[in-house]
Motif scaffolding. Structure first.
Motif, PDB file in Angstrom:
ATOM      1  N   LEU A 109       0.571  -1.863   9.694  1.00 27.37           N
ATOM      2  CA  LEU A 109       1.927  -1.481   9.732  1.00 27.37           C
ATOM      3  C   LEU A 109       2.305  -2.114  11.086  1.00 27.37           C
ATOM      4  CD1 LEU A 109       4.459  -0.435   8.464  1.00 27.37           C
ATOM      5  CD2 LEU A 109       3.861   1.679   9.678  1.00 27.37           C
ATOM      6  N   VAL A 110       1.316  -1.973  12.148  1.00 28.73           N
ATOM      7  CA  VAL A 110       1.485  -2.581  13.427  1.00 28.73           C
ATOM      8  C   VAL A 110       1.560  -4.104  13.641  1.00 28.73           C
ATOM      9  CG1 VAL A 110       0.636  -2.617  15.841  1.00 28.73           C
ATOM     10  CG2 VAL A 110       0.746  -0.485  14.706  1.00 28.73           C
ATOM     11  N   GLN A 111       0.715  -4.652  12.799  1.00 24.82           N
ATOM     12  CA  GLN A 111       0.673  -6.328  12.787  1.00 24.82           C
ATOM     13  C   GLN A 111       1.764  -6.664  11.956  1.00 24.82           C
ATOM     14  OE1 GLN A 111      -1.734  -7.340  14.577  1.00 24.82           O
ATOM     15  NE2 GLN A 111      -2.358  -5.214  14.745  1.00 24.82           N
ATOM     16  N   ALA A 112       2.294  -5.869  11.040  1.00 22.60           N
ATOM     17  CA  ALA A 112       3.925  -6.390  10.301  1.00 22.60           C
ATOM     18  C   ALA A 112       4.884  -6.234  11.199  1.00 22.60           C
ATOM     19  CB  ALA A 112       3.910  -5.547   9.182  1.00 22.60           C
ATOM     20  N   LYS A 113       4.941  -5.268  12.051  1.00 19.83           N
ATOM     21  CA  LYS A 113       6.165  -5.158  12.871  1.00 19.83           C
ATOM     22  C   LYS A 113       6.011  -6.234  13.959  1.00 19.83           C
ATOM     23  CE  LYS A 113       7.026  -0.104  12.262  1.00 19.83           C
ATOM     24  NZ  LYS A 113       7.002   1.022  12.679  1.00 19.83           N
ATOM     25  N   ARG A 114       4.747  -6.654  14.525  1.00 22.27           N
ATOM     26  CA  ARG A 114       4.758  -7.613  15.510  1.00 22.27           C
ATOM     27  C   ARG A 114       5.251  -8.908  15.150  1.00 22.27           C
ATOM     28  NH1 ARG A 114      -1.464  -8.714  16.795  1.00 22.27           N
ATOM     29  NH2 ARG A 114      -0.233 -10.395  17.858  1.00 22.27           N
ATOM     30  N   ILE A 115       5.162  -9.342  13.861  1.00 24.32           N
ATOM     31  CA  ILE A 115       5.646 -10.545  13.535  1.00 24.32           C
ATOM     32  C   ILE A 115       6.676 -10.383  12.380  1.00 24.32           C
ATOM     33  CG2 ILE A 115       3.519 -11.792  13.781  1.00 24.32           C
ATOM     34  CD1 ILE A 115       2.874 -11.770  10.666  1.00 24.32           C
ATOM     35  N   ASN A 116       7.309  -9.014  12.347  1.00 25.22           N
ATOM     36  CA  ASN A 116       8.240  -9.001  11.259  1.00 25.22           C
ATOM     37  C   ASN A 116       8.208  -9.461  10.025  1.00 25.22           C
ATOM     38  OD1 ASN A 116      10.985  -7.907  10.580  1.00 25.22           O
ATOM     39  ND2 ASN A 116      12.012  -9.986  10.885  1.00 25.22           N
ATOM     40  N   SER A 117       6.815  -9.160   9.163  1.00 22.32           N
ATOM     41  CA  SER A 117       6.702  -9.713   8.002  1.00 22.32           C
ATOM     42  C   SER A 117       6.828  -8.646   6.903  1.00 22.32           C
ATOM     43  CB  SER A 117       5.317 -10.107   7.766  1.00 22.32           C
ATOM     44  OG  SER A 117       4.570 -10.634   6.709  1.00 22.32           O
TER      45      SER A 117
ATOM     46  N   ALA B 154       6.174  -9.077   3.845  1.00 22.46           N
ATOM     47  CA  ALA B 154       4.934  -8.898   2.872  1.00 22.46           C
ATOM     48  C   ALA B 154       3.894  -8.295   3.187  1.00 22.46           C
ATOM     49  CB  ALA B 154       4.584 -10.368   2.413  1.00 22.46           C
ATOM     50  N   LEU B 155       3.530  -8.428   4.708  1.00 28.61           N
ATOM     51  CA  LEU B 155       2.435  -7.530   5.259  1.00 28.61           C
ATOM     52  C   LEU B 155       2.955  -6.229   5.386  1.00 28.61           C
ATOM     53  CD1 LEU B 155      -0.224  -8.424   6.723  1.00 28.61           C
ATOM     54  CD2 LEU B 155       0.815  -8.540   8.779  1.00 28.61           C
ATOM     55  N   HIS B 156       4.035  -5.854   5.466  1.00 30.67           N
ATOM     56  CA  HIS B 156       4.568  -4.334   5.348  1.00 30.67           C
ATOM     57  C   HIS B 156       4.453  -3.753   3.937  1.00 30.67           C
ATOM     58  CE1 HIS B 156       7.371  -1.184   5.247  1.00 30.67           C
ATOM     59  NE2 HIS B 156       7.258  -1.148   6.686  1.00 30.67           N
ATOM     60  N   ALA B 157       4.556  -4.495   2.947  1.00 33.62           N
ATOM     61  CA  ALA B 157       4.352  -4.226   1.564  1.00 33.62           C
ATOM     62  C   ALA B 157       2.752  -4.058   1.412  1.00 33.62           C
ATOM     63  CB  ALA B 157       4.787  -5.268   0.866  1.00 33.62           C
ATOM     64  N   ASN B 158       2.106  -4.732   2.267  1.00 39.54           N
ATOM     65  CA  ASN B 158       0.457  -4.709   2.005  1.00 39.54           C
ATOM     66  C   ASN B 158       0.150  -3.325   2.717  1.00 39.54           C
ATOM     67  OD1 ASN B 158      -1.677  -5.522   0.692  1.00 39.54           O
ATOM     68  ND2 ASN B 158      -2.377  -6.504   2.379  1.00 39.54           N
ATOM     69  N   ALA B 159       0.782  -3.097   3.812  1.00 36.66           N
ATOM     70  CA  ALA B 159       0.443  -1.865   4.484  1.00 36.66           C
ATOM     71  C   ALA B 159       0.559  -0.681   3.731  1.00 36.66           C
ATOM     72  CB  ALA B 159       1.239  -1.886   5.954  1.00 36.66           C
ATOM     73  N   TRP B 160       1.662  -0.449   3.111  1.00 36.74           N
ATOM     74  CA  TRP B 160       2.188   0.256   2.002  1.00 36.74           C
ATOM     75  C   TRP B 160       1.095   0.644   0.828  1.00 36.74           C
ATOM     76  CZ3 TRP B 160       4.516   4.939   2.690  1.00 36.74           C
ATOM     77  CH2 TRP B 160       5.509   5.140   3.594  1.00 36.74           C
ATOM     78  N   HIS B 161       0.638  -0.537   0.582  1.00 37.84           N
ATOM     79  CA  HIS B 161      -0.383  -0.702  -0.497  1.00 37.84           C
ATOM     80  C   HIS B 161      -1.494   0.029   0.076  1.00 37.84           C
ATOM     81  CE1 HIS B 161      -2.056  -3.216  -3.974  1.00 37.84           C
ATOM     82  NE2 HIS B 161      -2.213  -1.815  -4.454  1.00 37.84           N
ATOM     83  N   HIS B 162      -2.027   0.046   1.314  1.00 37.36           N
ATOM     84  CA  HIS B 162      -2.963   0.781   1.829  1.00 37.36           C
ATOM     85  C   HIS B 162      -2.810   2.332   1.737  1.00 37.36           C
ATOM     86  CE1 HIS B 162      -5.150  -2.792   2.803  1.00 37.36           C
ATOM     87  NE2 HIS B 162      -4.562  -2.966   4.005  1.00 37.36           N
ATOM     88  N   ARG B 163      -1.302   2.579   2.197  1.00 38.02           N
ATOM     89  CA  ARG B 163      -1.108   3.793   2.329  1.00 38.02           C
ATOM     90  C   ARG B 163      -1.168   4.706   0.802  1.00 38.02           C
ATOM     91  NH1 ARG B 163       2.758   7.314   5.180  1.00 38.02           N
ATOM     92  NH2 ARG B 163       1.410   7.139   7.017  1.00 38.02           N
TER      93      ARG B 163
END
Length: 307
Positions: free
Chosen positions: A136-144, A146-155
């Motif tokens: 989630l931190v990485q997703a916010k860094r680049i405003n992605s 898709a990466l945010h969605a993958n973070a929630w997949h981990h959650r």
């Protein structure tokens, strides 16, 4: 040297992939060994993460590409399609796990899950929650998105392991409550489906050209009110393309101004918006004279000045 968005996406995805492989093997193996259907279902969920990781690794090569002749608005919709794929895959996995759990509900287990199954579930919770927070931190860094969605997949993987751990330990202490394992698997299904909807819905709204952000119009009007050279702003429209927003609106200025002056005002206002709103990457401004025929917000009068 700072990392590019593609490098951040690939690093976060590869780290998650390695963790997913290890956790999936452990959970499925321990689940089969101890007879925990819920743990096996949780392991299948972890394996599904590998498919989404692959989709992100492939998709990121396209949605991060700059605009070109064939895609003048950029390639952001490739990220939208990736999110839809992730959401649909999650939904399919959830429904499959739910169906298997319903069929097994009420059937006596082949074995009573033991402390080994509980330990595997706890390890999964800790690892996946850590992956969620870091990704989630990485997703916010680049405003992605898709990466945010993958973070929630981990959650969802971390959350889905929680009822599994509870069911396993209760079943170990009270063997007669063997049905709790199937109930836990159904809870896993519900969590997975919830995550699928939360990923799919915004992506589908984007494809239907829905408003990008309900707060954008208010913000633009506030910025315009703070600029003494701008008489009025209306017809504000926004649309999302991947992790970015495209914006256009009408800007009214004093009709006595020269074209060059009006253009300078609009360019300065555009630059201000791009600085204030991180997701906005392009703004199209239609300049109009502040006359009775063009006004929308303010009532018309004989005075054509902004005051």
């Amino acid at each position: 040297m700072s990392e590019s968005p593609v490098q951040v996406i690939r690093k976060a995805t590869w780290v998650g992939s390695v963790a997913n492989v290890g956790l999936a093997i452990v959970k499925i193996g321990v689940g089969k060994l101890t007879g925990s259907q819920a743990l096996v279902a949780d392991g299948v969920h972890s394996f599904s993460d590998l498919v989404t990781d692959t989709a992100i690794l492939i998709g990121s090569r396209y949605w991060t590409a700059p605009a070109d002749k064939n895609h003048p608005y950029g390639h952001g919709r490739f990220e939208t399609l990736t999110n839809i794929f992730i959401g649909m895959l999650l939904a399919a996995v959830g429904l499959g796990i739910g169906w298997d759990s319903l069929q097994a509900l009420g059937q006596p287990p082949s074995a009573t899950p033991g402390l080994l199954a509980f330990a595997a579930a706890v390890v999964s919770i800790v690892v996946k929650e850590g992956l969620y927070r870091w990704t989630l931190v990485q997703a916010k860094r680049i405003n992605s998105r898709a990466l945010h969605a993958n973070a929630w997949h981990h959650r969802t993987d971390a959350l889905s392991s929680l009822p599994v751990a509870v069911a396993v330990i209760v079943n170990y202490l009270v063997p007669d409550l063997h049905y709790l394992d199937q109930v836990a698997a159904l809870l896993v299904t519900a969590m997975i489906l919830k995550a699928a909807v939360e990923i799919l819905w915004p992506a589908l709204l984007e494809l239907t050209e829905a408003e990008a952000d309900s707060q954008i119009e208010t913000k633009i009007q506030q910025y315009a009110a703070d600029d003494p050279d701008i008489c009025e702003v209306h017809a504000i429209r926004s649309r999302r393309t991947g992790s970015t927003i495209l914006l256009d609106f009408h800007l009214l200025v004093d009709p006595a101004m020269s074209v060059d002056q009006a253009h300078t005002i609009s360019e300065n206002f555009k630059s201000h918006i791009l600085v204030k709103l991180d997701e906005v990457v392009d703004v199209i401004i239609h300049i109009e004279p502040y006359t009775c025929a063009e006004r929308v917000i303010n009532p018309c009068c004989d005075d054509h000045s902004c005051d």
